[in-house]
Design a protein around this motif. Structure first.
Motif, PDB file in Angstrom:
ATOM      1  N   SER A 192      -2.607 -25.405  53.490  1.00 50.80           N
ATOM      2  CA  SER A 192      -1.888 -25.753  54.733  1.00 50.80           C
ATOM      3  C   SER A 192      -2.746 -25.510  55.977  1.00 50.80           C
ATOM      4  O   SER A 192      -2.481 -26.090  57.031  1.00 50.80           O
ATOM      5  CB  SER A 192      -0.568 -24.974  54.835  1.00 50.80           C
ATOM      6  OG  SER A 192      -0.790 -23.579  54.767  1.00 50.80           O
ATOM      7  N   ASP A 303       6.460 -14.614  54.678  1.00 50.64           N
ATOM      8  CA  ASP A 303       7.323 -15.563  53.990  1.00 50.64           C
ATOM      9  C   ASP A 303       8.206 -14.825  52.997  1.00 50.64           C
ATOM     10  O   ASP A 303       7.728 -14.391  51.951  1.00 50.64           O
ATOM     11  CB  ASP A 303       6.446 -16.596  53.280  1.00 50.64           C
ATOM     12  CG  ASP A 303       7.231 -17.803  52.865  1.00 50.64           C
ATOM     13  OD1 ASP A 303       8.473 -17.710  52.852  1.00 50.64           O
ATOM     14  OD2 ASP A 303       6.620 -18.829  52.561  1.00 50.64           O
ATOM     15  N   HIS A 305      10.569 -16.016  51.191  1.00 51.95           N
ATOM     16  CA  HIS A 305      10.988 -16.720  49.963  1.00 51.95           C
ATOM     17  C   HIS A 305       9.879 -16.655  48.906  1.00 51.95           C
ATOM     18  O   HIS A 305       9.880 -17.410  47.945  1.00 51.95           O
ATOM     19  CB  HIS A 305      11.492 -18.147  50.214  1.00 51.95           C
ATOM     20  CG  HIS A 305      10.527 -19.142  50.777  1.00 51.95           C
ATOM     21  ND1 HIS A 305      10.807 -19.901  51.881  1.00 51.95           N
ATOM     22  CD2 HIS A 305       9.305 -19.513  50.392  1.00 51.95           C
ATOM     23  CE1 HIS A 305       9.791 -20.695  52.146  1.00 51.95           C
ATOM     24  NE2 HIS A 305       8.854 -20.485  51.254  1.00 51.95           N
ATOM     25  N   LYS A 306       8.958 -15.702  49.096  1.00 54.01           N
ATOM     26  CA  LYS A 306       7.978 -15.418  48.040  1.00 54.01           C
ATOM     27  C   LYS A 306       8.282 -14.008  47.496  1.00 54.01           C
ATOM     28  O   LYS A 306       9.169 -13.867  46.666  1.00 54.01           O
ATOM     29  CB  LYS A 306       6.562 -15.554  48.597  1.00 54.01           C
ATOM     30  CG  LYS A 306       6.286 -16.991  49.100  1.00 54.01           C
ATOM     31  CD  LYS A 306       4.891 -17.216  49.445  1.00 54.01           C
ATOM     32  CE  LYS A 306       4.541 -18.609  49.894  1.00 54.01           C
ATOM     33  NZ  LYS A 306       5.534 -19.643  50.070  1.00 54.01           N
TER      34      LYS A 306
HETATM   35  C1  LIG Z   1      -1.064 -17.906  50.905  1.00 60.03           C
HETATM   36  C2  LIG Z   1      -0.045 -18.990  51.126  1.00 60.03           C
HETATM   37  N1  LIG Z   1       0.145 -19.455  52.366  1.00 60.03           N
HETATM   38  C3  LIG Z   1       1.032 -20.433  52.626  1.00 60.03           C
HETATM   39  C4  LIG Z   1       1.792 -20.990  51.621  1.00 60.03           C
HETATM   40  C5  LIG Z   1       2.769 -22.088  51.946  1.00 60.03           C
HETATM   41  O1  LIG Z   1       4.055 -21.597  51.893  1.00 60.03           O
HETATM   42  P1  LIG Z   1       5.312 -22.578  51.833  1.00 60.03           P
HETATM   43  O2  LIG Z   1       5.209 -23.272  50.496  1.00 60.03           O
HETATM   44  O3  LIG Z   1       6.476 -21.680  51.951  1.00 60.03           O
HETATM   45  O4  LIG Z   1       5.194 -23.526  52.962  1.00 60.03           O
HETATM   46  C6  LIG Z   1       1.618 -20.545  50.311  1.00 60.03           C
HETATM   47  C7  LIG Z   1       2.398 -21.138  49.226  1.00 60.03           C
HETATM   48  O5  LIG Z   1       2.324 -20.755  48.094  1.00 60.03           O
HETATM   49  C8  LIG Z   1       0.677 -19.512  50.060  1.00 60.03           C
HETATM   50  O6  LIG Z   1       0.451 -19.068  48.812  1.00 60.03           O
END
Ligand SMILES: Cc1ncc(COP(=O)(O)O)c(C=O)c1O
Length: 476
Positions: A192, A303, A305-306
């Motif tokens: 991302s 985050d 939701h992890k």
């Molecule tokens: C280190 C990291 N950053 C960002 C993200 C992106 O998160 P999301 O899928 O909630 O947008 C992830 C997704 O696994 C990730 O592992």
């Protein structure tokens, strides 16, 4: 008021809960029978079998005359549950896809029923205050010494990273800057970061190699020195943003945050940390120190939701103070007219790039209050302990190779004599049988199976069975 036919009853008001309660019985029964029919972490048969089952039970999806609410709920919820990848199953461990807590999921039901929209106070009076208070509470964990830390609620790590990069672009832009913001990240960074650069019209990030899984400070120093053309003075080429990761997607590794913060300071670079995965270690007395240096970033992605057991979506972008968020200020007369703001109506529009927005804060706030910091810390400790147990089992097993000791809850491993093609085939066989959901990670030493453990209730016996399942598919 006339009584609405069952399928058109509303969820709100004093009558809404009664309508919901009868539907809830149907939904909960369908969740139970769906999970029983699946009887594992994934439906067997692969994509064709699942697609066939969905078509056979769900079509037509826009009938001329409806089936009524109970039949629709029963059919569709059952089909979805029977065909789900269920992260509550200890053998569902491929991705950063967590099993949500029941208490958070119950709160999400209330969020849906009340349906506040977080883009103006007159659509979300109490929810907007709850969002302010909860965001600040979480931001204070990230920035304990800041006087006025804050956090924006996002849809997850991707949006938070985008916002962090956007805020860096805006903060570093001035008539004196000589070029666009240049991002420097590691090859271990989430994709991302690259997408955000593209979306925001920035140059392709300089991507430094991370052969050992994390950014090497010496390599970062050389890169920043070359880009900024200085060891203290003004920039030659334009502003630079260094991004680090606290919990990489592939292995859960944490970049050396204090050293990288020093380098960002030294070279006058902006600093963003993507702690999407590792951020919740802040709740744990035992593991919090792994995040030393986090508070030195200008922006931090979290985050829940992890490793926070929330239903999707539960992202945050934490900042040390409100001034960082000024560039997001935006005015639309119907939502935040100047005279309304002057009269004291809170202005919510500058807290997101979205307009209509779910009150994702409710489930987060309920979870924080229900479990407390120590309760969440305990879940973190248990989940990290499960990953260490899996690593021990692999280490002690003559037929398995362990990539490295886990930092968070990701364990990379492979059968000692399996090549990349065999490994990929093992993973797909387990998926198509529906017996285990493992991920894959490509590192400089080739392909590995990836177990991302997010279930705090996983027992050693579950992990032994997982290894036996893999062994059963490994050619001798
Ligand atoms: C280190 C990291 N950053 C960002 C993200 C992106 O998160 P999301 O899928 O909630 O947008 C992830 C997704 O696994 C990730 O592992």
């Amino acid at each position: 008021m006339s009584v609405a036919p069952a399928g058109t009853a509303l969820a709100g008001g004093t009558d809404g809960p009664r309508a919901l309660r009868s539907f809830l019985d149907t939904v909960l029964d369908a969740l139970t029978t769906g999970a029983q029919d699946r009887s594992g972490p994934l439906p067997p048969g692969g994509p064709d079998a699942v697609a066939r089952a969905v078509r056979d039970t769900c079509l037509p999806l826009l009938p001329e005359h409806g089936t009524g609410p109970h039949a629709a709920l029963r059919t569709l919820v059952h089909t979805l549950a029977a065909g789900a990848a269920d992260p509550a199953d200890p053998h569902c461990a491929a991705h950063l896809h967590c099993p949500p807590l029941a208490v958070a999921t119950a709160a999400d039901l209330a969020a849906g029923a009340l349906n506040p929209s977080m883009d103006s106070w007159d659509q979300a009076p109490a929810a907007s205050e709850l969002e302010t208070l909860t965001s600040r509470e979480l931001a204070a964990l990230v920035y304990p010494r800041a006087t006025d830390p804050d956090a924006l609620i996002t849809t997850g790590g991707t949006e938070s990273n985008q916002l962090g990069i956007l805020l860096a672009r805006e903060a570093t832009h001035s008539p004196r800057t000589t070029g666009p913001l240049q991002i420097v990240c590691g090859a271990n960074a989430h994709h991302s970061i690259h997408r955000a650069a593209w979306l925001l019209g920035l140059p392709e990030p300089v991507t430094l190699p991370t052969p050992d899984g994390t950014l090497d400070p010496a390599t970062v120093h050389t890169c920043l020195a070359a880009l900024t053309g200085r060891t203290g003075g003004t920039s030659r080429t334009g502003p630079v943003l260094l991004t680090a990761t606290a919990g990489t997607t592939d292995s859960g590794a944490i970049d050396p945050l204090p050293a990288l913060a020093d380098l960002a300071d030294h070279h006058g670079a902006r600093f963003h940390i993507d702690a999407s995965y590792g951020g919740p270690l802040l709740f744990s007395d035992t593991h919090r120190t792994a995040l030393t240096g986090l508070a030195r970033a200008h922006t931090v992605t979290l985050d829940l939701h992890k490793l926070g057991w929330q239903p999707v979506a539960a992202g945050l972008l934490a900042v040390p103070g409100p001034a960082t968020l000024t560039p997001l200020g935006h005015q639309a007369d119907y939502l935040n007219a100047d005279d309304d703001t002057e009269a004291g109506l809170p202005d919510l529009l500058g807290r997101s790039l979205r307009t209509t927005r779910r009150p994702d804060i409710l489930k987060i706030a309920v979870t924080l209050k229900a479990l407390g910091r120590q309760g969440l810390g305990d879940l973190i400790d248990r989940t990290l302990a499960a990953a260490r147990t899996l690593a021990d089992l692999i280490d002690a097993h003559p037929r398995y190779e362990l990539h490295s000791r886990p930092t968070l809850t990701t364990v990379l491993f492979r059968p000692t004599d399996a090549d990349d093609t065999t490994l990929a085939a093992i993973r797909r066989s387990l998926l198509s049988e529906g017996h285990a959901v493992l991920g894959r990670a490509t590192t400089p030493t080739g392909l590995w199976l990836k177990a991302t453990l997010l279930n705090p209730h996983t027992q050693p016996g579950d992990l032994t069975t997982l290894l036996k399942l893999v062994e059963g598919h490994t050619p001798r």
